[in-house]
Design an enzyme around this catalytic site. Structure first.
Site, PDB file in Angstrom:
ATOM      1  N   LYS A 172       0.853  -1.201   0.000  1.00 12.32           N
ATOM      2  CA  LYS A 172       0.000   0.000   0.000  1.00 12.32           C
ATOM      3  C   LYS A 172       0.883   1.243   0.000  1.00 12.32           C
ATOM      4  O   LYS A 172       1.822   1.338   0.785  1.00 12.32           O
ATOM      5  CB  LYS A 172      -0.926   0.004   1.219  1.00 12.32           C
ATOM      6  CG  LYS A 172      -1.953   1.130   1.187  1.00 12.32           C
ATOM      7  CD  LYS A 172      -3.077   0.886   2.189  1.00 12.32           C
ATOM      8  CE  LYS A 172      -2.743   1.418   3.569  1.00 12.32           C
ATOM      9  NZ  LYS A 172      -3.780   1.040   4.553  1.00 12.32           N
ATOM     10  N   LYS A 174       1.083   5.485   0.164  1.00 15.75           N
ATOM     11  CA  LYS A 174       0.381   6.703   0.573  1.00 15.75           C
ATOM     12  C   LYS A 174       0.341   7.698  -0.581  1.00 15.75           C
ATOM     13  O   LYS A 174       1.322   7.833  -1.331  1.00 15.75           O
ATOM     14  CB  LYS A 174       1.101   7.340   1.767  1.00 15.75           C
ATOM     15  CG  LYS A 174       1.076   6.482   3.018  1.00 15.75           C
ATOM     16  CD  LYS A 174      -0.305   6.479   3.658  1.00 15.75           C
ATOM     17  CE  LYS A 174      -0.326   5.595   4.902  1.00 15.75           C
ATOM     18  NZ  LYS A 174      -1.636   5.587   5.549  1.00 15.75           N
ATOM     19  N   GLU A 229      -7.984   4.189  -0.439  1.00 19.97           N
ATOM     20  CA  GLU A 229      -8.400   4.249   0.966  1.00 19.97           C
ATOM     21  C   GLU A 229      -8.527   5.702   1.411  1.00 19.97           C
ATOM     22  O   GLU A 229      -7.677   6.536   1.083  1.00 19.97           O
ATOM     23  CB  GLU A 229      -7.345   3.508   1.796  1.00 19.97           C
ATOM     24  CG  GLU A 229      -7.570   3.526   3.302  1.00 19.97           C
ATOM     25  CD  GLU A 229      -6.577   2.586   3.995  1.00 19.97           C
ATOM     26  OE1 GLU A 229      -6.224   1.543   3.404  1.00 19.97           O
ATOM     27  OE2 GLU A 229      -6.151   2.902   5.116  1.00 19.97           O
ATOM     28  N   GLU A 255     -10.926   3.381   9.216  1.00 15.91           N
ATOM     29  CA  GLU A 255     -10.022   3.564  10.350  1.00 15.91           C
ATOM     30  C   GLU A 255     -10.386   4.752  11.216  1.00 15.91           C
ATOM     31  O   GLU A 255      -9.955   4.829  12.361  1.00 15.91           O
ATOM     32  CB  GLU A 255      -8.565   3.669   9.877  1.00 15.91           C
ATOM     33  CG  GLU A 255      -8.246   4.921   9.093  1.00 15.91           C
ATOM     34  CD  GLU A 255      -6.770   4.976   8.668  1.00 15.91           C
ATOM     35  OE1 GLU A 255      -6.429   4.271   7.713  1.00 15.91           O
ATOM     36  OE2 GLU A 255      -5.993   5.704   9.288  1.00 15.91           O
ATOM     37  N   HIS A 305      -7.960  -2.152  10.003  1.00 13.72           N
ATOM     38  CA  HIS A 305      -6.885  -1.162  10.051  1.00 13.72           C
ATOM     39  C   HIS A 305      -6.020  -1.418  11.283  1.00 13.72           C
ATOM     40  O   HIS A 305      -6.520  -1.821  12.337  1.00 13.72           O
ATOM     41  CB  HIS A 305      -7.473   0.245  10.117  1.00 13.72           C
ATOM     42  CG  HIS A 305      -6.470   1.289  10.485  1.00 13.72           C
ATOM     43  ND1 HIS A 305      -6.393   1.847  11.745  1.00 13.72           N
ATOM     44  CD2 HIS A 305      -5.484   1.842   9.759  1.00 13.72           C
ATOM     45  CE1 HIS A 305      -5.404   2.724  11.762  1.00 13.72           C
ATOM     46  NE2 HIS A 305      -4.837   2.749  10.580  1.00 13.72           N
TER      47      HIS A 305
HETATM   48  C1  0YR Z   1       0.117   6.909  10.645  1.00  9.59           C
HETATM   49  N1  0YR Z   1      -3.046   3.067   7.728  1.00  9.59           N
HETATM   50  C2  0YR Z   1      -3.011   4.331   8.019  1.00  9.59           C
HETATM   51  C3  0YR Z   1      -1.183   6.227  10.648  1.00  9.59           C
HETATM   52  C4  0YR Z   1      -2.068   4.685   9.109  1.00  9.59           C
HETATM   53  C5  0YR Z   1      -1.916   6.133   9.326  1.00  9.59           C
HETATM   54  O1  0YR Z   1      -0.036   8.293  10.493  1.00  9.59           O
HETATM   55  O2  0YR Z   1      -2.054   6.648  11.619  1.00  9.59           O
HETATM   56  O3  0YR Z   1      -1.211   6.630   8.253  1.00  9.59           O
HETATM   57  O4  0YR Z   1      -2.457   4.050  10.275  1.00  9.59           O
HETATM   58  O5  0YR Z   1      -3.696   5.117   7.418  1.00  9.59           O
HETATM   59  O6  0YR Z   1      -3.860   2.590   6.825  1.00  9.59           O
HETATM   60 MG    MG Z   2      -5.176   4.187   6.226  1.00 13.93          MG
END
Ligand code: 0YR
Ligand code: MG
Length: 372
Positions: A172, A174, A229, A255, A305
């Site tokens: 995954k 970001k 996501e 989440e 999550h």
């Molecule tokens: C770290 N996972 C997330 C975290 C992560 C967040 O900042 O809280 O990025 O847990 O989105 O899917």
């Molecule tokens: Mg996330």
């Protein structure tokens, strides 16, 4: 199994990389904030929520446990999980100030500790208590290689070793730069590196608006994105439903959703394809099961999550029939008596009695923080 003590704690565990960033958060520690519940038969149940390790707000959680919940628990039978969940969730003095947020994640910690106790009392790991493992393997997907703070060349190296050395078949990445073209470039490079057979999900952490997401998805569709996501702000049911209708990329979220009722709104409106409940955000395992069952009824896959860094979710994912793969962020493993373990891209089945929440002896002495 009478409850004789409820002892809150705060632990701030440093993350291996020093710091990481997604589109909305920058963090250096993972907060493990919860309580140990002791019973008259000498057992201790551990439960916690996951935070971004800010001491003042973590203290609000432990204060809720100590000042509002502890008296309601002392003398009670820890076997009565559902009854105690309702007693705490419906306690007027707490319910009036929050059916979500601090009071809810404090209840998560208590609920998880109670499940930990029940599994320990039965002498089995939680997945066994719940009904056994319903799948031959549980795949892990790696989030830890794709932070926004990782420059592209380094991210490509991390992807390569996660796949070639560690055996991951799912990753995954970001997204959420101010200019989405930067994200597209990063994703194109990753797809080129990993080829067609490794799945690539992306995570926007709620940063962009609907027009940005629509434009971005039109371009990203060519990259075979497994899911998008938290494309939009966490509570936006209508926006996620509109995006889900407009793009072929599946939508994942959960989440930042606190209640089973809120999940109902998203699922009922067709605003989510991959349901991502979190025991540390919902009020614990009890409410997680409600959400997972509801998703299962709609034939939607559940991919928890990692707010608990999957110490608890690994049990739930092995057990619950709607669970498919599980997120992997291995930051706090060293602090636990039985750390999560992934081999060849698959989670190992936990063996220790309990919910996976017991911290290693001495861990709190090292990473514990003042309760205030
Ligand atoms: C770290 N996972 C997330 C975290 C992560 C967040 O900042 O809280 O990025 O847990 O989105 O899917
Ligand atoms: Mg996330």
């Amino acid at each position: 199994m009478r409850i004789v003590a409820v002892e809150p704690f705060i632990a701030h565990c440093p993350i291996q990389q020093g710091s990481i960033r997604d589109s909305t958060h920058s963090i250096t520690h993972w907060g493990v904030v919860g309580c140990v519940i002791r019973t008259d038969d000498g057992l201790e149940g551990w439960g916690f929520t996951g935070t971004h390790a800010h001491l003042p707000s973590d203290r609000l959680v432990t204060s809720c446990i100590r000042d509002c919940y502890a008296d309601l628990l002392i003398g009670e039978d820890a076997m009565d999980g559902d009854r105690l969940w309702r007693k705490l969730a419906r306690y007027p003095a707490v319910q009036w100030v929050g059916r979500a947020g601090i009071t809810h994640i404090a209840l998560a910690a208590v609920d998880i500790a109670l499940w930990d106790l029940r599994a320990k009392k039965a002498g089995v790991p939680l997945w066994k208590l719940l009904g056994g493992a319903t799948k031959p393997k549980l795949e892990a997907y790696n989030t830890d290689i794709g932070w926004l703070s990782i420059p592209l060349p380094e991210m490509l190296d991390l992807c390569r070793s996660a796949i070639e050395r560690d055996g991951f078949r799912r990753i995954k990445i970001k997204v959420g730069h101010d200019d989405p073209a930067v994200d597209l470039k990063r994703l194109e490079a990753v797809r080129k590196l990993i080829g067609p057979s490794v799945t690539m999900a992306i995570d926007g952490n709620g940063k962009w608006d609907l027009p940005t997401c629509l434009r971005f998805c039109r371009a990203a569709e060519a990259l075979d994105v497994f899911w998008f996501e938290e494309p939009l702000w966490y509570d936006d049911v209508a926006g996620h439903a509109a995006l889900a209708r407009a793009t072929s990329i599946p939508v994942a979220l959960g989440e930042q959703i606190y209640t089973a009722e809120a999940f109902e709104h998203f699922m009922g409106q067709g605003a989510v394809h991959y349901v991502q409940p979190d025991v540390t955000r919902l009020a614990g395992i009890t409410e997680y099961i409600r959400v997972a069952d509801a998703a299962h009824g709609r034939r939607l896959p559940v991919c928890a999550h990692a707010g608990d860094m999957t110490q608890v979710h690994v049990h739930l994912a092995w057990w619950h029939p709607a669970s498919t793969m599980l997120e992997y962020i291995p930051w706090i493993r060293e602090w636990f008596a039985e750390p999560i373990a992934v081999e060849g891209g698959n989670y190992k089945l936990p063996q220790m009695p309990g919910a996976g929440t017991t911290m290693r002896a001495g861990a709190l002495d090292k990473v514990g923080r003042p309760l205030g």
